[in-house]
Write an enzyme that holds these catalytic residues in place. Structure first.
Site, mmCIF file in Angstrom:
data_model
loop_
_atom_site.group_PDB
_atom_site.id
_atom_site.type_symbol
_atom_site.label_atom_id
_atom_site.label_comp_id
_atom_site.label_asym_id
_atom_site.label_seq_id
_atom_site.Cartn_x
_atom_site.Cartn_y
_atom_site.Cartn_z
ATOM 1 N N ASP A 13 0.517 -0.536 -0.398
ATOM 2 C CA ASP A 13 -0.082 -0.063 0.049
ATOM 3 C C ASP A 13 1.085 1.075 -0.101
ATOM 4 O O ASP A 13 0.242 2.240 0.744
ATOM 5 C CB ASP A 13 -0.901 -0.458 1.224
ATOM 6 C CG ASP A 13 -1.957 -1.116 1.592
ATOM 7 O OD1 ASP A 13 -2.649 -1.997 0.695
ATOM 8 O OD2 ASP A 13 -1.728 -1.846 1.908
ATOM 9 N N LYS A 16 1.454 1.781 -4.774
ATOM 10 C CA LYS A 16 2.066 1.256 -6.296
ATOM 11 C C LYS A 16 1.309 1.917 -8.043
ATOM 12 O O LYS A 16 1.841 2.118 -8.391
ATOM 13 C CB LYS A 16 2.694 -0.133 -6.274
ATOM 14 C CG LYS A 16 3.253 -0.424 -5.038
ATOM 15 C CD LYS A 16 3.317 -2.067 -4.899
ATOM 16 C CE LYS A 16 2.385 -2.641 -4.268
ATOM 17 N NZ LYS A 16 2.633 -2.217 -2.981
ATOM 18 N N GLY A 40 -4.712 -4.344 -3.289
ATOM 19 C CA GLY A 40 -5.795 -3.314 -3.881
ATOM 20 C C GLY A 40 -4.727 -1.802 -4.087
ATOM 21 O O GLY A 40 -4.482 -1.615 -3.719
ATOM 22 N N HIS A 41 -4.418 -1.824 -5.230
ATOM 23 C CA HIS A 41 -4.138 -0.734 -6.278
ATOM 24 C C HIS A 41 -4.977 0.611 -6.352
ATOM 25 O O HIS A 41 -5.761 -0.159 -7.652
ATOM 26 C CB HIS A 41 -2.877 -1.589 -7.554
ATOM 27 C CG HIS A 41 -2.154 -2.383 -7.091
ATOM 28 N ND1 HIS A 41 -1.551 -3.218 -7.627
ATOM 29 C CD2 HIS A 41 -1.830 -2.756 -5.446
ATOM 30 C CE1 HIS A 41 -0.785 -3.636 -6.805
ATOM 31 N NE2 HIS A 41 -1.257 -3.575 -5.365
ATOM 32 N N GLN A 224 1.875 -5.607 -2.983
ATOM 33 C CA GLN A 224 2.195 -6.424 -2.147
ATOM 34 C C GLN A 224 3.648 -5.451 -1.869
ATOM 35 O O GLN A 224 3.667 -4.514 -2.559
ATOM 36 C CB GLN A 224 2.731 -7.680 -1.311
ATOM 37 C CG GLN A 224 1.182 -8.671 -1.446
ATOM 38 C CD GLN A 224 0.460 -8.834 -2.542
ATOM 39 O OE1 GLN A 224 1.159 -8.982 -2.948
ATOM 40 N NE2 GLN A 224 -1.022 -8.417 -2.563
#
Ligand code: GDP
Ligand code: IMO
Ligand code: MG
Length: 443
Positions: A13, A16, A40-41, A224
């Site tokens: 988080d 990225k 989750g991007h 990650q």
């Protein structure tokens, strides 16, 4: 420079998604190499928030080919939910834009069930996983039981693999008082996914080789972060894949020399979701303030993220283990308005100074951080700066101190969620990204 690897240097988080989306116009292909829909991007385009979990963040830029490598674990329902969501937004996400490796492992219906059982069994010692079946799918890969995307091309092969797996899994379910899974029902479901997924399947190593041979540029996208890496992270409080640089080569089938540069995405403070050691964690009002200002809630699970000060010991370790060339520093705007901003410069363990980041979680758990306290910068002062020197002096000092501590230069400063809230420090990033192409494409 041609191909760039973008990865997280903390516990995920770091931002990225935003940086990958920003840099994508300078590349032809964006290829993810590990993880699954545990990621989750978040990307903001024109004020609209888009969260990508499995599909590379490059998908939002038309004309880019996005690739899902063999290093990922793919849940077909999650994949097609994301495709449908993108298409509802007018983003094309068909097989012309998206290639899935035949070697990617599939998350099967038993994986999330087995994971929940495992987390329950651990009780107080649970990892706090996303319970999406990621870990068990990688376990089956290593156990040589896994079902791969390429197996969908032959329903006879698929049936046999499902039966072999259920022969191992159903006794576990029964022993836990859960109903066994029916092989015919699983086969029927996955035959349905096969019809939809097979058109996306490609020989990814071959595809990337051909693209690179004709001069196309590839952005390798990590999910990650380095400290969640199964080998180099805070084991066992990690994910089950290799977000670190080596994962890009094994997770896509490219040689290490195709990676020409590494950009490490680094948050100006630290966050962590789930359990595990976190020396600089703030369990007080300041931690809650950072969480609220930084909107630190999991993009995948909605869980609150734990927040703490910047940990230079951890980030220096990540820069070394990944060969990070430059850092993209994100979210310093969240710290704005604080009088003082401490940075962790070292740890003590049982009274002794630790020379480096310990690989044992039980040591890190008891590591006592030492801080250098820096001056804060005023609220609202970071936006709109045209160059680095126009930023507030206290913030410039913060960056310089961080660079010294982690022994890596900062090449990008992000000061907000939008694409335009970003400062690319040309002299630093120019060697990694074709800035002329990026600017021409963004105009
Ligand atoms: P990722 O998993 O590394 O892609 O990061 P996430 O998307 O999970 O979390 C990063 C969050 O910070 C997202 O909500 C982004 O929109 C947001 N973000 C990224 N860069 C910045 C920044 O410079 N400032 C602020 N305030 N938010 C940012
Ligand atoms: P992005 O790509 C933050 C964490 C989980 C848990 C541990 C193991 O958005 O940075 P898993 O389900 O992967 O077996 O859970 O890893 N985790 C993440 N934390 N960002 C992520 O992804 C994460 N993906 C997994 O919270 O602690
Ligand atoms: Mg995330």
């Amino acid at each position: 420079m041609a191909n760039l690897l973008v990865l997280g240097t903390q516990w995920g988080d770091e931002g990225k998604g935003k940086i990958v989306d920003l840099l994508t116009p300078a590349f032809d292909v964006v290829a993810r190499y590990q993880g699954g829909h545990n990621a989750g991007h978040t990307v903001y385009v024109g004020g609209n928030k888009v969260v990508l979990h499995l599909i590379p963040s490059g998908i939002l830029r038309a004309g880019t080919l996005c690739v899902i490598g063999n290093g990922l674990v793919l849940a077909p329902p999650a994949f097609f939910r994301e495709v449908a969501d993108l298409e509802a937004r007018g983003v094309e996400a068909g097989p012309d834009r998206l290639a899935v490796s035949r070697g990617a492992h599939l998350i099967m219906p038993w994986h999330p069930i087995v994971e929940r059982l495992s987390e329950e069994r651990r009780g107080e010692k649970r990892i706090g996983t996303t319970c999406r079946g990621i870990g068990p799918a990688y376990e089956d890969k290593a156990a040589r039981l896994g079902v791969r995307a390429g197996d969908l091309a032959d329903l006879g092969v698929l049936r046999e693999k499902i039966e072999d797996n259920l022969a191992a899994k159903n006794p576990v379910l029964r022993a836990s008082g859960l109903p066994p899974l029916d092989a015919a029902a699983v086969l029927e479901e996955y035959a349905g996914w096969a019809a939809k997924l097979v058109p996306y399947l490609r020989d990814v190593p071959e595809l990337l080789h051909e693209r690179m041979a004709r001069g196309d540029r590839v952005l390798f996208e990590g999910a990650q972060g380095a400290l969640l890496d199964v080998d180099h992270g805070t084991y066992p409080f990690v994910t089950s894949s290799n977000p670190t640089a080596g994962g890009a080569a094994t997770g896509l089938g490219v040689g290490p020399r195709t990676i020409h540069g590494v950009l490490g995405i680094t948050k100006a403070y630290t966050t962590r979701v789930g359990a595990g050691p976190f020396p600089t964690e703030l369990r007080d009002e300041t931690g809650r303030r950072i969480a609220a200002r930084g909107d630190e809630f999991g993009a995948s699970t909605g869980r609150p993220r734990r927040c703490g000060w910047f940990d230079a010991v951890a980030v220096r370790y990540a820069c070394r283990t990944n060969g990070v060339d430059r850092i993209a520093l994100t979210k310093p705007d969240v710290l704005a308005g604080l009088e003082e901003v401490p940075v962790c410069t070292g740890y003590r363990y049982k009274g002794e100074k630790l020379g480096s980041f310990p690989v044992e979680s039980w040591v890190l758990e008891k590591a006592v951080p030492e801080y250098r306290v820096l001056r804060g910068w005023p609220d609202g002062a970071l936006g709109g700066a045209a160059d680095f020197d126009a930023l507030p002096p206290a913030f410039v000092e913060y960056v310089r101190v961080l660079e010294g501590l982690v022994e890596t230069r900062v090449g990008v400063v992000s000061t907000g969620v939008a694409r335009e809230d970003t400062l690319l420090i040309d002299a630093e990033i120019g060697g990694l990204v074709d800035l002329a192409r990026l600017r021409a494409a963004s105009d």
